[in-house]
Design a protein around this motif. Structure first.
Motif, PDB file in Angstrom:
ATOM      1  N   GLY A  31       0.883  -1.169   0.006  1.00  0.00           N
ATOM      2  CA  GLY A  31       0.090   0.015   0.048  1.00  0.00           C
ATOM      3  C   GLY A  31       0.897   1.174   0.132  1.00  0.00           C
ATOM      4  O   GLY A  31       0.475   2.454   0.361  1.00  0.00           O
ATOM      5  N   SER A  32       2.049   1.186  -0.272  1.00  0.00           N
ATOM      6  CA  SER A  32       2.860   2.131  -0.284  1.00  0.00           C
ATOM      7  C   SER A  32       3.532   2.814  -1.770  1.00  0.00           C
ATOM      8  O   SER A  32       3.791   1.748  -2.658  1.00  0.00           O
ATOM      9  N   ALA A  33       3.791   4.023  -2.063  1.00  0.00           N
ATOM     10  CA  ALA A  33       4.456   4.548  -3.041  1.00  0.00           C
ATOM     11  C   ALA A  33       5.989   4.225  -2.755  1.00  0.00           C
ATOM     12  O   ALA A  33       6.452   4.494  -1.393  1.00  0.00           O
ATOM     13  N   VAL A  34       7.063   3.768  -3.572  1.00  0.00           N
ATOM     14  CA  VAL A  34       8.258   3.335  -3.251  1.00  0.00           C
ATOM     15  C   VAL A  34       9.126   3.950  -4.422  1.00  0.00           C
ATOM     16  O   VAL A  34       8.776   3.701  -5.534  1.00  0.00           O
ATOM     17  N   GLY A  35      10.173   4.562  -3.649  1.00  0.00           N
ATOM     18  CA  GLY A  35      11.244   5.135  -4.833  1.00  0.00           C
ATOM     19  C   GLY A  35      12.436   4.876  -4.780  1.00  0.00           C
ATOM     20  O   GLY A  35      12.977   4.413  -3.522  1.00  0.00           O
ATOM     21  N   TRP A  36      13.315   4.887  -5.877  1.00  0.00           N
ATOM     22  CA  TRP A  36      14.781   5.014  -5.778  1.00  0.00           C
ATOM     23  C   TRP A  36      15.141   6.130  -6.097  1.00  0.00           C
ATOM     24  O   TRP A  36      14.855   6.811  -7.076  1.00  0.00           O
ATOM     25  N   ILE A  37      16.206   6.652  -5.030  1.00  0.00           N
ATOM     26  CA  ILE A  37      16.628   7.990  -5.345  1.00  0.00           C
ATOM     27  C   ILE A  37      18.510   7.913  -5.141  1.00  0.00           C
ATOM     28  O   ILE A  37      18.671   7.162  -4.268  1.00  0.00           O
TER      29      ILE A  37
END
Length: 125
Positions: A31-37
């Motif tokens: 249920g999460s937005a996940v990013g690579w930064i």
């Protein structure tokens, strides 16, 4: 409490590949937005890729399109970043980050609340 642990970084030659992993514990990433930064000394923090909370739709910054692929595995609560044809400009510390839905696109990196420790990626001949 959500914890994120990145792994898979290393030293590769230009044109090589790496597969980064981000394992979450404490809460489900479904249920999460996940990013690579990524962060490189002397450069502004840059969003590389992200995946939306509602489905597996992904976003990529222009410089990595066609080379990087992000995916999510709900069974293992893990997100991946497959990086192909790596170039020196890809060098940096790569972080994964997550947040609950906030009604904005996942690539808005300032909205992320939870961050991992990062994994170093170095591309050099």
């Amino acid at each position: 409490q959500l914890q994120l642990v990145e792994s898979g970084g290393g030293l590769v030659e230009p044109g090589g590949s790496l597969r980064l992993s981000c394992v979450a514990s404490g809460l489900s990433l479904a249920g999460s937005a996940v990013g690579w930064i990524r962060q490189t000394p002397g450069r502004q923090r840059e969003g590389v890729s992200c995946i939306h909370h509602s489905d597996d739709r992904t976003w990529y910054t222009n410089s990595v399109k066609g080379r990087f692929t992000m995916s999510r595995d709900s069974a293992t609560n893990t997100v991946y970043l497959q990086m192909n044809n790596l170039q020196p400009d890809d060098t940096g510390v790569y972080y994964c980050a997550a947040r609950p839905p906030k009604g904005v696109s996942c690539h808005v990196i300032d909205e992320y609340d939870n961050w991992g420790q990062g994994t170093q990626v170095t591309v050099s001949s």
